[in-house]
Design a protein around this motif. Structure first.
Motif, PDB file in Angstrom:
ATOM      1  N   ALA A 539      28.843  37.745  43.149  1.00 40.12           N
ATOM      2  CA  ALA A 539      28.341  38.234  41.862  1.00 40.12           C
ATOM      3  C   ALA A 539      27.949  39.707  41.958  1.00 40.12           C
ATOM      4  O   ALA A 539      28.060  40.450  40.971  1.00 40.12           O
ATOM      5  CB  ALA A 539      27.140  37.394  41.423  1.00 40.12           C
ATOM      6  N   GLY A 540      27.501  40.134  43.136  1.00 35.50           N
ATOM      7  CA  GLY A 540      27.124  41.538  43.304  1.00 35.50           C
ATOM      8  C   GLY A 540      28.306  42.474  43.239  1.00 35.50           C
ATOM      9  O   GLY A 540      28.128  43.674  42.947  1.00 35.50           O
ATOM     10  N   ARG A 541      29.508  41.977  43.534  1.00 35.77           N
ATOM     11  CA  ARG A 541      30.688  42.856  43.464  1.00 35.77           C
ATOM     12  C   ARG A 541      31.718  42.324  42.457  1.00 35.77           C
ATOM     13  O   ARG A 541      32.913  42.472  42.653  1.00 35.77           O
ATOM     14  CB  ARG A 541      31.308  42.970  44.848  1.00 35.77           C
ATOM     15  N   VAL A 542      31.214  41.682  41.415  1.00 36.97           N
ATOM     16  CA  VAL A 542      32.103  41.104  40.411  1.00 36.97           C
ATOM     17  C   VAL A 542      32.911  42.176  39.679  1.00 36.97           C
ATOM     18  O   VAL A 542      34.050  41.941  39.266  1.00 36.97           O
ATOM     19  CB  VAL A 542      31.276  40.255  39.419  1.00 36.97           C
ATOM     20  N   LEU A 543      32.331  43.357  39.472  1.00 40.30           N
ATOM     21  CA  LEU A 543      33.040  44.409  38.744  1.00 40.30           C
ATOM     22  C   LEU A 543      34.326  44.781  39.475  1.00 40.30           C
ATOM     23  O   LEU A 543      35.398  44.911  38.842  1.00 40.30           O
ATOM     24  CB  LEU A 543      32.136  45.623  38.574  1.00 40.30           C
ATOM     25  N   ASN A 544      34.257  44.968  40.791  1.00 34.13           N
ATOM     26  CA  ASN A 544      35.455  45.303  41.558  1.00 34.13           C
ATOM     27  C   ASN A 544      36.461  44.157  41.520  1.00 34.13           C
ATOM     28  O   ASN A 544      37.677  44.393  41.434  1.00 34.13           O
ATOM     29  CB  ASN A 544      35.093  45.627  43.003  1.00 34.13           C
ATOM     30  N   ARG A 545      35.957  42.923  41.591  1.00 29.76           N
ATOM     31  CA  ARG A 545      36.854  41.770  41.517  1.00 29.76           C
ATOM     32  C   ARG A 545      37.567  41.720  40.168  1.00 29.76           C
ATOM     33  O   ARG A 545      38.761  41.407  40.087  1.00 29.76           O
ATOM     34  CB  ARG A 545      36.051  40.477  41.720  1.00 29.76           C
ATOM     35  N   MET A 546      36.823  42.005  39.106  1.00 25.83           N
ATOM     36  CA  MET A 546      37.430  41.993  37.771  1.00 25.83           C
ATOM     37  C   MET A 546      38.504  43.080  37.652  1.00 25.83           C
ATOM     38  O   MET A 546      39.585  42.835  37.086  1.00 25.83           O
ATOM     39  CB  MET A 546      36.346  42.195  36.711  1.00 25.83           C
ATOM     40  N   LYS A 547      38.232  44.247  38.159  1.00 21.21           N
ATOM     41  CA  LYS A 547      39.226  45.327  38.081  1.00 21.21           C
ATOM     42  C   LYS A 547      40.467  44.981  38.900  1.00 21.21           C
ATOM     43  O   LYS A 547      41.601  45.253  38.457  1.00 21.21           O
ATOM     44  CB  LYS A 547      38.607  46.636  38.584  1.00 21.21           C
ATOM     45  N   ASP A 548      40.258  44.387  40.078  1.00 23.16           N
ATOM     46  CA  ASP A 548      41.417  44.010  40.895  1.00 23.16           C
ATOM     47  C   ASP A 548      42.255  42.950  40.203  1.00 23.16           C
ATOM     48  O   ASP A 548      43.504  43.025  40.199  1.00 23.16           O
ATOM     49  CB  ASP A 548      40.939  43.474  42.251  1.00 23.16           C
ATOM     50  N   ARG A 549      41.595  41.972  39.601  1.00 26.07           N
ATOM     51  CA  ARG A 549      42.341  40.921  38.895  1.00 26.07           C
ATOM     52  C   ARG A 549      43.096  41.496  37.690  1.00 26.07           C
ATOM     53  O   ARG A 549      44.257  41.157  37.456  1.00 26.07           O
ATOM     54  CB  ARG A 549      41.388  39.817  38.465  1.00 26.07           C
ATOM     55  N   PHE A 550      42.418  42.361  36.937  1.00 25.10           N
ATOM     56  CA  PHE A 550      43.085  42.975  35.778  1.00 25.10           C
ATOM     57  C   PHE A 550      44.311  43.759  36.228  1.00 25.10           C
ATOM     58  O   PHE A 550      45.393  43.665  35.622  1.00 25.10           O
ATOM     59  CB  PHE A 550      42.103  43.878  35.041  1.00 25.10           C
ATOM     60  N   SER A 551      44.154  44.563  37.274  1.00 26.49           N
ATOM     61  CA  SER A 551      45.261  45.378  37.752  1.00 26.49           C
ATOM     62  C   SER A 551      46.412  44.520  38.224  1.00 26.49           C
ATOM     63  O   SER A 551      47.580  44.835  37.981  1.00 26.49           O
ATOM     64  CB  SER A 551      44.765  46.286  38.882  1.00 26.49           C
ATOM     65  N   MET A 552      46.095  43.414  38.911  1.00 25.98           N
ATOM     66  CA  MET A 552      47.143  42.536  39.422  1.00 25.98           C
ATOM     67  C   MET A 552      47.941  41.900  38.281  1.00 25.98           C
ATOM     68  O   MET A 552      49.179  41.901  38.290  1.00 25.98           O
ATOM     69  CB  MET A 552      46.509  41.445  40.307  1.00 25.98           C
ATOM     70  N   ILE A 553      47.238  41.359  37.303  1.00 23.74           N
ATOM     71  CA  ILE A 553      47.939  40.687  36.196  1.00 23.74           C
ATOM     72  C   ILE A 553      48.651  41.695  35.302  1.00 23.74           C
ATOM     73  O   ILE A 553      49.782  41.460  34.844  1.00 23.74           O
ATOM     74  CB  ILE A 553      46.938  39.845  35.387  1.00 23.74           C
ATOM     75  N   PHE A 554      48.016  42.826  35.032  1.00 19.44           N
ATOM     76  CA  PHE A 554      48.592  43.810  34.122  1.00 19.44           C
ATOM     77  C   PHE A 554      49.808  44.499  34.730  1.00 19.44           C
ATOM     78  O   PHE A 554      50.786  44.789  34.015  1.00 19.44           O
ATOM     79  CB  PHE A 554      47.523  44.847  33.764  1.00 19.44           C
ATOM     80  N   SER A 555      49.782  44.760  36.032  1.00 12.19           N
ATOM     81  CA  SER A 555      50.839  45.555  36.663  1.00 12.19           C
ATOM     82  C   SER A 555      51.930  44.709  37.283  1.00 12.19           C
ATOM     83  O   SER A 555      52.878  45.275  37.840  1.00 12.19           O
ATOM     84  CB  SER A 555      50.228  46.455  37.744  1.00 12.19           C
ATOM     85  N   HIS A 556      51.811  43.358  37.252  1.00 11.02           N
ATOM     86  CA  HIS A 556      52.833  42.507  37.845  1.00 11.02           C
ATOM     87  C   HIS A 556      53.243  41.443  36.840  1.00 11.02           C
ATOM     88  O   HIS A 556      52.450  40.997  36.021  1.00 11.02           O
ATOM     89  CB  HIS A 556      52.303  41.830  39.115  1.00 11.02           C
ATOM     90  N   ASP A 557      54.515  41.037  36.943  1.00 13.79           N
ATOM     91  CA  ASP A 557      55.018  40.027  36.016  1.00 13.79           C
ATOM     92  C   ASP A 557      54.740  38.632  36.556  1.00 13.79           C
ATOM     93  O   ASP A 557      53.995  38.471  37.529  1.00 13.79           O
ATOM     94  CB  ASP A 557      56.531  40.237  35.789  1.00 13.79           C
ATOM     95  N   ARG A 579      42.664  40.751  30.552  1.00 15.76           N
ATOM     96  CA  ARG A 579      41.222  40.802  30.288  1.00 15.76           C
ATOM     97  C   ARG A 579      40.635  39.387  30.200  1.00 15.76           C
ATOM     98  O   ARG A 579      39.488  39.154  30.602  1.00 15.76           O
ATOM     99  CB  ARG A 579      40.954  41.567  29.005  1.00 15.76           C
ATOM    100  N   SER A 580      41.371  38.454  29.685  1.00 14.24           N
ATOM    101  CA  SER A 580      40.884  37.068  29.623  1.00 14.24           C
ATOM    102  C   SER A 580      40.687  36.507  31.036  1.00 14.24           C
ATOM    103  O   SER A 580      39.713  35.800  31.317  1.00 14.24           O
ATOM    104  CB  SER A 580      41.864  36.208  28.833  1.00 14.24           C
ATOM    105  N   ALA A 581      41.638  36.841  31.920  1.00 16.17           N
ATOM    106  CA  ALA A 581      41.495  36.392  33.312  1.00 16.17           C
ATOM    107  C   ALA A 581      40.260  37.015  33.969  1.00 16.17           C
ATOM    108  O   ALA A 581      39.525  36.359  34.726  1.00 16.17           O
ATOM    109  CB  ALA A 581      42.755  36.731  34.104  1.00 16.17           C
ATOM    110  N   SER A 582      40.033  38.295  33.676  1.00 15.72           N
ATOM    111  CA  SER A 582      38.848  38.957  34.231  1.00 15.72           C
ATOM    112  C   SER A 582      37.572  38.364  33.647  1.00 15.72           C
ATOM    113  O   SER A 582      36.548  38.227  34.349  1.00 15.72           O
ATOM    114  CB  SER A 582      38.911  40.466  33.945  1.00 15.72           C
ATOM    115  N   LEU A 583      37.620  38.022  32.370  1.00 17.80           N
ATOM    116  CA  LEU A 583      36.455  37.397  31.750  1.00 17.80           C
ATOM    117  C   LEU A 583      36.188  36.031  32.366  1.00 17.80           C
ATOM    118  O   LEU A 583      35.026  35.630  32.525  1.00 17.80           O
ATOM    119  CB  LEU A 583      36.691  37.258  30.238  1.00 17.80           C
TER     120      LEU A 583
END
Length: 814
Positions: A539-557, A579-583
């Protein structure tokens, strides 16, 4: 002024034989005798009545004894025994003036008191002056021969040798030289000593073992006063430092401390006073008491100096001594047996009493050594117990069983060793040492037990940490609807396995049920704590996890391949999905869900952040922000990892930091569209055909020029591909012109080399592939990479939807 600087005197023994206790005590206090310790001397004088004893003492020691008045006739001057302090002599010297012997005042009783006082003087004094007239030498009665004979006999039987100095003072020396008188006197003294009956122990003991004999001659006081005083002054010098080695009393023995002088003299006089027949020990108890005490002291000193005992005492201080009890018993038996031999002829009651005292002193002396021995046995037994106990545990034996067996065995070993150390003359109890050993063994067992249990607990806690931390982190990183159920299942299975293994491991300790339950609960709590700690960490590093997940889904098919923005992709749908995945990740890490309780966190976040219009429609006019709170509905604070306010802040930061990725995608799509529209406008083509019709017809009429133009077209196409003209001019005109100037000559050389190589190929070689096609493909790839790296986009969220814009165009999606 110090009392020692002037003469103090007292009546020590009254004329009737009464000991002046009060007077002596006052005398001792006045001259501060108690401060002298052993540094004092006692001088006594005896002799016939009216022989000038007091006169001699007054001139010799500065005393103030009463002297006889010669004008009134010869009569008794000193009654009983007087004692005075000598002035100006060191160490402190006490002088006793005895009542003269052979006086007419006592009559028949005179002989008894004469013997008593003489015996007292010999028992108390270090130096005894025997005052005698020169013309009495060689006589029987006047020379005090009977008195000396009795005194020698009793002194030898009552007291151990004190090496008392007998100084014979020859008064009114005649013309006969002292060299001629002294041998006669010494011969008489030796005859008296030889005639005295002696016990078996002193049959061959010489006179010198008991007495030091000195002979001094003085001139007549009345006729030669000055010469008398001069000789007395010389004699006085011999009394300075008389107790030093070589002095008059340098060989004295059995000195009574000065603080006990008064009591000692009183007891000695009491014993002598009660003894009416001095030829034999009249008082057996007194004789036995004194002599047995001396024998016991000698035996004790002999034991202390015994080489075997001293070696045993030294060794036992350092280590265990096998056969300690037997060795010490033998030494003690030898000492007590020697005492019994020496004290055989003394009173049985006194002998037994003194033997008991000697034994108690000896046992008191050896008790520290016995305690040291028990201490070595105790420590050695404890050390061996520790070694055997540890080795037994290493062999895999149950802890409780090993503790019981080892304790029983080594306590028996201690009992056997302590029995070997027991001394035959004692009945000392070693139960306290045994109890201490048992306590030490129990304490060691408790320490080892605690250490073993701690190691087991640490081991299973480590296993739980290894089996839970990484899987929980992976599950939380995956963040789906099954995340927390999977974590709960994992926690339950691993905890059950750990509890089963731990219960089996501690079965050999025979722990009571209450303690065992507490330990198992602690292990369960630790497992749950590992999951909680890992959830808080994530939970302390959730922001980085959310950005990594967004980047992975957005930049890959869907096939996890990098996306190529060709212009046909729906960026809005892709962005919403990412964004839904990050949420989903944010909602999973917002609270702990180890108890399978449902909560509205995901719905609340979705309505408030991803689809705010649906949330607004469902609230129907409620303007309150559902995330403007520090707690979740139906979720206690103890299970909250991220509060609603924190989630809102994190989402804002997330959207701000991922906006750039969306802008890049939009820019890449715009660039791709521009590159695909490379044909000129149709009106431009029509104008070119109309204007260039004559030239075209001219070329048809001259085929040679047509071939030249075709060759020029091919060369131009080759240069275009080689120089990557499409990608070059995307970065500006002036910089790319400079770049083309530097690249032109190498490109020409490269083309010429390739043409030369093609001309040298065999005629039957495979047709050369069209370089234009390959270069075109490479040019297209370069165009795509340049467009992707330089594109920028902007995404903003508003009430009406998401707006995408670029420097060249903007489009609003409703």
């Amino acid at each position: 002024m110090d009392k020692r600087d002037h003469c103090c005197s007292t009546h020590l023994i009254e004329g009737d034989g009464t000991f002046n206790v009060a007077g002596v005590d006052n005398f001792v206090k006045e001259i501060k005798l108690a401060e002298c310790g052993l540094s004092y001397a006692v001088v006594a004088i005896m002799g016939p009545q009216s022989s000038g004893k007091s006169t001699l003492l007054n001139h010799l020691f500065g005393t103030n004894f009463r002297e006889m008045d010669a004008l009134r006739g010869r009569s008794q001057t000193t009654k009983g025994i007087w004692m005075a302090h000598c002035v100006g002599i060191e160490p402190c010297t006490l002088v006793m003036d005895l009542e003269g012997s052979d006086g007419r005042e006592r009559g028949e009783d005179d002989t008894a008191f004469e013997k008593q006082s003489a015996l007292f003087a010999l028992a108390v004094s270090d130096i005894v002056l025997i005052n005698m007239w020169c013309h009495d030498i060689g006589r029987e009665q006047a020379a005090n021969k009977p008195l000396l004979k009795t005194v020698f006999q009793v002194m030898m039987r009552l007291f151990s040798p004190r090496r008392t100095t007998l100084m014979f003072i020859i008064r009114d020396k005649t013309r006969t030289p002292l060299e001629n008188l002294e041998p006669i006197l010494r011969e008489d003294i030796q005859k008296i000593w030889d005639s005295v009956p002696k016990p078996e122990a002193h049959k061959e003991t010489p006179l010198s073992e008991f007495f030091n004999v000195e002979v001094v001659a003085l001139s007549s006081y009345e006729e030669k006063e000055e010469q008398f005083k001069e000789q007395v002054a010389n004699l006085r010098q011999r009394f300075f430092h008389s107790i030093a080695p070589g002095g008059l009393a340098g060989d004295r023995r059995g000195v009574v401390p000065a603080s006990g002088f008064s009591f000692s003299a009183q007891q000695i006089w009491k014993v002598i006073k009660e003894n009416k027949d001095l030829d034999l020990p009249a008082h057996k108890v007194m004789v036995a008491s004194v002599r047995c005490e001396e024998i016991a002291n000698v035996m004790f000193s002999s034991f202390v100096e015994n080489e075997a005992w001293r070696q045993l005492q030294e060794i036992v201080q350092l280590q265990h001594v096998p056969g300690f009890g037997k060795k010490l018993t033998f030494i003690l038996d030898a000492c007590l047996s020697e005492y019994d031999t020496e004290a055989t002829y003394f009173d049985e009651g006194v002998r037994s009493s003194k033997r008991k005292q000697l034994k108690e002193k000896l046992l008191q002396l050896i008790q520290p050594a016995h305690q040291s021995m028990l201490g070595h046995i105790c420590s050695g037994t404890l050390n061996r117990f520790k070694e055997v106990f540890d080795s037994t545990l290493n062999e895999g034996k149950g802890f409780a069983v090993a503790a019981r067996d080892c304790t029983t065995y080594f306590m028996a070993q201690f009992d056997e060793a302590s029995a070997d150390a027991q001394i035959g003359q004692t009945n000392w109890d070693s139960s306290k040492v045994r109890e201490k050993l048992k306590q030490d063994i129990d304490a060691h067992i408790a320490v080892v037990r605690a250490a073993k249990l701690s190691d087991l607990t640490t081991l299973f806690e480590k296993k739980l940490n290894e089996s839970l931390a990484a899987p929980v982190e992976a599950l939380l990183d995956g963040a789906s609807d099954d995340t927390w159920p999977a974590i709960r299942k994992l926690l339950h299975s691993e905890t059950e396995a750990a509890i089963s293994g731990f219960s089996s491991a501690i079965s050999g300790f025979e722990i009571d049920d209450i303690t065992k339950d507490k330990m198992l609960v602690r292990l369960e709590d630790y497992a749950r704590g590992v999951v909680v700690a890992k959830a808080k960490e994530e939970a302390g590093r959730v922001l980085n996890r959310m950005k990594d997940r967004f980047s992975m889904i957005f930049s890959h098919d869907a096939d996890s391949m990098p996306r190529v923005w060709t212009g046909r992709e729906d960026i809005r749908a892709i962005t919403k999905t990412a964004r839904s995945a990050s949420l989903k990740l944010l909602s999973v890490l917002a609270a702990l869900r180890l108890d399978d309780d449902a909560d509205p966190i995901e719905t609340t976040l979705s309505l408030a952040l991803v689809d705010p219009r649906s949330g607004a429609a469902s609230s129907r006019g409620i303007s309150a922000d559902p995330l403007a709170s520090s707690s979740w509905d139906e979720v206690p604070l103890s299970k909250t990892l991220l509060t609603p306010v924190q989630c809102k802040t994190l989402w804002r930061q997330f959207t701000d930091q991922t906006e750039y990725i969306v802008r890049q995608a939009i820019t890449a799509q715009e660039a791709s569209r521009k590159n695909n529209n490379w044909l000129p406008h149709p009106w431009f083509i029509l104008a070119l055909v109309v204007v260039g019709l004559d030239d075209f017809m001219w070329c048809l009429r001259n085929p040679l020029y047509l071939g030249v133009l075709f060759i020029l077209f091919l060369l131009g196409r080759a240069f275009w591909v080689q120089l990557d003209m499409t990608g070059v001019f995307q970065n500006g005109i002036l910089p790319e012109i400079l770049a083309l100037m530097t690249r032109f000559l190498p490109t020409v050389m490269n083309l010429l080399r390739r043409l030369a190589e093609e001309g040298q190929r065999p005629a039957n070689a495979d047709p050369q592939q069209n370089p234009t096609t390959a270069n075109t493909l490479r040019s297209t790839t370069n165009d795509y990479s340049e467009i992707s790296s330089s594109a920028s986009s902007e995404v903003t969220t508003s009430e009406n939807g998401t707006e995408y814009s670029s420097p060249s165009s903007s489009r609003k999606v409703q």
